[in-house]
Design an enzyme around this catalytic site. Structure first.
Site, PDB file in Angstrom:
ATOM      1  N   HIS A  21       1.019  -1.476   0.218  1.00 34.06           N
ATOM      2  CA  HIS A  21      -0.136   0.062  -0.180  1.00 34.06           C
ATOM      3  C   HIS A  21       0.822   1.068   0.126  1.00 34.06           C
ATOM      4  O   HIS A  21       1.565   1.358   0.851  1.00 34.06           O
ATOM      5  CB  HIS A  21      -0.944   0.030   1.093  1.00 34.06           C
ATOM      6  CG  HIS A  21      -2.015  -1.062   1.120  1.00 34.06           C
ATOM      7  ND1 HIS A  21      -2.059  -1.837   2.187  1.00 34.06           N
ATOM      8  CD2 HIS A  21      -2.898  -1.721   0.293  1.00 34.06           C
ATOM      9  CE1 HIS A  21      -2.941  -2.856   2.018  1.00 34.06           C
ATOM     10  NE2 HIS A  21      -3.102  -2.876   0.899  1.00 34.06           N
ATOM     11  N   GLU A  24       1.553   3.628   3.245  1.00 34.69           N
ATOM     12  CA  GLU A  24       2.102   2.952   4.287  1.00 34.69           C
ATOM     13  C   GLU A  24       3.702   3.189   4.367  1.00 34.69           C
ATOM     14  O   GLU A  24       4.358   2.245   3.869  1.00 34.69           O
ATOM     15  CB  GLU A  24       1.467   1.810   4.332  1.00 34.69           C
ATOM     16  CG  GLU A  24      -0.089   1.614   4.522  1.00 34.69           C
ATOM     17  CD  GLU A  24      -0.741   0.203   4.613  1.00 34.69           C
ATOM     18  OE1 GLU A  24       0.095  -0.843   4.888  1.00 34.69           O
ATOM     19  OE2 GLU A  24      -1.749  -0.049   4.594  1.00 34.69           O
ATOM     20  N   ARG A  63      -2.745   4.550  -1.395  1.00 39.04           N
ATOM     21  CA  ARG A  63      -3.112   3.144  -1.058  1.00 39.04           C
ATOM     22  C   ARG A  63      -2.722   2.231  -2.389  1.00 39.04           C
ATOM     23  O   ARG A  63      -2.049   1.209  -2.301  1.00 39.04           O
ATOM     24  CB  ARG A  63      -4.230   2.922  -0.463  1.00 39.04           C
ATOM     25  CG  ARG A  63      -4.402   1.434   0.114  1.00 39.04           C
ATOM     26  CD  ARG A  63      -5.840   1.162   0.952  1.00 39.04           C
ATOM     27  NE  ARG A  63      -6.233  -0.008   1.195  1.00 39.04           N
ATOM     28  CZ  ARG A  63      -5.666  -0.586   2.354  1.00 39.04           C
ATOM     29  NH1 ARG A  63      -4.905  -0.040   3.069  1.00 39.04           N
ATOM     30  NH2 ARG A  63      -6.154  -1.925   2.563  1.00 39.04           N
ATOM     31  N   ASN A  70      -3.426  -5.974  -2.014  1.00 35.91           N
ATOM     32  CA  ASN A  70      -3.246  -7.076  -1.030  1.00 35.91           C
ATOM     33  C   ASN A  70      -4.368  -7.947  -1.218  1.00 35.91           C
ATOM     34  O   ASN A  70      -4.550  -8.779  -0.239  1.00 35.91           O
ATOM     35  CB  ASN A  70      -3.006  -6.387   0.407  1.00 35.91           C
ATOM     36  CG  ASN A  70      -2.320  -7.211   1.358  1.00 35.91           C
ATOM     37  OD1 ASN A  70      -1.520  -7.956   0.803  1.00 35.91           O
ATOM     38  ND2 ASN A  70      -2.647  -7.185   2.539  1.00 35.91           N
ATOM     39  N   HIS A 116       3.247  -3.405   6.751  1.00 43.28           N
ATOM     40  CA  HIS A 116       2.284  -2.636   6.613  1.00 43.28           C
ATOM     41  C   HIS A 116       2.141  -1.663   7.774  1.00 43.28           C
ATOM     42  O   HIS A 116       2.640  -1.925   8.986  1.00 43.28           O
ATOM     43  CB  HIS A 116       0.984  -3.736   6.693  1.00 43.28           C
ATOM     44  CG  HIS A 116       0.591  -4.058   5.279  1.00 43.28           C
ATOM     45  ND1 HIS A 116      -0.019  -3.877   4.134  1.00 43.28           N
ATOM     46  CD2 HIS A 116       1.217  -5.417   4.904  1.00 43.28           C
ATOM     47  CE1 HIS A 116       0.020  -4.343   3.365  1.00 43.28           C
ATOM     48  NE2 HIS A 116       0.801  -5.767   3.475  1.00 43.28           N
ATOM     49  N   GLU A 176       2.114  -5.613  10.646  1.00 44.26           N
ATOM     50  CA  GLU A 176       1.479  -4.679  10.960  1.00 44.26           C
ATOM     51  C   GLU A 176       2.236  -3.741  11.891  1.00 44.26           C
ATOM     52  O   GLU A 176       2.106  -4.439  13.255  1.00 44.26           O
ATOM     53  CB  GLU A 176       0.096  -4.745  11.003  1.00 44.26           C
ATOM     54  CG  GLU A 176      -0.864  -5.540   9.744  1.00 44.26           C
ATOM     55  CD  GLU A 176      -1.508  -4.472   8.918  1.00 44.26           C
ATOM     56  OE1 GLU A 176      -1.339  -3.261   9.283  1.00 44.26           O
ATOM     57  OE2 GLU A 176      -2.001  -4.922   8.068  1.00 44.26           O
ATOM     58  N   TYR A 286     -10.215   1.205   6.032  1.00 42.82           N
ATOM     59  CA  TYR A 286     -11.300   0.127   5.941  1.00 42.82           C
ATOM     60  C   TYR A 286     -12.781   0.725   5.833  1.00 42.82           C
ATOM     61  O   TYR A 286     -13.867   0.130   5.722  1.00 42.82           O
ATOM     62  CB  TYR A 286     -11.298  -0.711   6.987  1.00 42.82           C
ATOM     63  CG  TYR A 286     -10.105  -1.960   7.062  1.00 42.82           C
ATOM     64  CD1 TYR A 286      -9.361  -1.804   5.792  1.00 42.82           C
ATOM     65  CD2 TYR A 286      -9.767  -2.505   8.191  1.00 42.82           C
ATOM     66  CE1 TYR A 286      -8.138  -2.666   5.845  1.00 42.82           C
ATOM     67  CE2 TYR A 286      -8.584  -3.586   8.084  1.00 42.82           C
ATOM     68  CZ  TYR A 286      -7.867  -3.574   7.005  1.00 42.82           C
ATOM     69  OH  TYR A 286      -6.886  -4.303   7.041  1.00 42.82           O
TER      70      TYR A 286
END
Length: 311
Positions: A21, A24, A63, A70, A116, A176, A286
């Protein structure tokens, strides 16, 4: 091989993906640094390759360009005939699959760490897809122990109906770290991710050198379901994450606890009879996926003793 002991071939090839992304930035920054100077990630007898996964998205600090890279590592997208009409990320996934996979192929990479960031207050998080993989559980146990007292959580996404098209084709394991806003670099978050990768590579090196890892157990948080925001008849968000839930990733959420809050002050509580552990609370990326947070349950996974088969 005995029932309490697992032998496994040595790990030969490891890749580190940054920029799956493009906004990130911790993984982008580290991968670019290691491409220029990879001394700290090199281990004797191990090929370690840093890689910028989605360069066009990285360049735009977004992103993705056409679709979420992903989410397209599935047989359907990877099997599509290559053409310029395909979404950029589908073409890129095919290129990555060719370069680093396919999984279980003789020339494929054994492990890929996919770096991430999350805007949620997740801290250091390792994502696990297979609750029966002794090697991964041992590696995650090693990373968790090495990072202590800094917490490191394990998110188990093994679920019969919630399929993630992330690891279908190549041996990709997401790492993450948050909270960090999109398009921003934070020194503390970068330091944590750097340490996670260092400990992971140390574990692989120790394993390859013949170190035996005794049986272990780790606490994991297994996904149960994803929860959308309350919506009105037009499909628009009608309530936001309640302040009591904001930044409370991994903390117990009990039935009746506030979850959402409407603009007129109505509190929407958690239903059901079970205490859950919320993750990816109010994650910025999200919203488009209609996910306010995910409910998890806490459990313990055990791993057998492992050692490298060459020793």
């Amino acid at each position: 091989m005995t029932s309490c002991h697992v032998t496994k071939d040595p790990i030969k090839k490891v890749a580190i993906f940054g920029g799956t992304h493009g906004n990130e930035l911790t993984g982008v920054f580290l991968a670019k640094h290691w491409l220029e100077n990879g001394t700290e990630i090199q281990r004797t007898g191990l090929e370690v390759k840093p890689f910028i996964t989605n360069p066009r998205a990285v360049k735009k600090c977004t992103r993705y360009i056409d679709c979420d890279l992903n989410r397209v590592f599935d047989p359907e997208n990877l099997g599509k005939k290559m053409s310029k009409d395909l979404p950029y990320e589908v073409r890129r996934a095919q290129e990555i699959n060719h370069l680093f996979g396919p999984k279980d192929n003789e020339d494929s990479y054994d492990i890929i760490f996919d770096l991430h960031n999350t805007t949620s207050n997740m801290g250091c998080t390792l994502i696990l897809e297979d609750s029966r993989n002794d090697f991964l559980i041992q590696m995650f146990h090693y990373i968790k122990t090495s990072l202590a007292p800094l917490p490191c959580y394990v998110y188990l996404i093994e679920h019969p109906s919630l399929k993630y098209a992330t690891t279908r084709s190549i041996a990709k394991y997401p790492v993450e770290v948050g909270p960090q806003p999109q398009g921003v670099l934070r020194a503390d978050i970068l330091d944590q991710m750097r340490k996670m990768i260092k400990h992971a590579l140390d574990f692989i090196h120790n394993f390859n050198e013949g170190k035996e890892f005794p049986p272990c157990a780790i606490e994991v948080y297994k996904i149960m379901e994803k929860v959308d925001y309350p919506r009105n008849e037009n499909g628009d968000i009608a309530a936001i994450i309640h302040p009591n839930l904001q930044d409370q990733d991994w903390k117990p959420l009990h039935p009746g606890d506030p979850v959402f809050l409407t603009l007129d002050g109505q509190i929407i509580p958690l239903g059901g009879d079970d205490t859950v552990y919320p993750v990816f609370v109010n994650e910025a990326a999200y919203y488009e996926k209609r996910e306010a947070f995910a409910k998890t349950t806490k459990l313990t996974l055990s791993a057998k003793s492992i050692r490298c088969s060459l020793h």
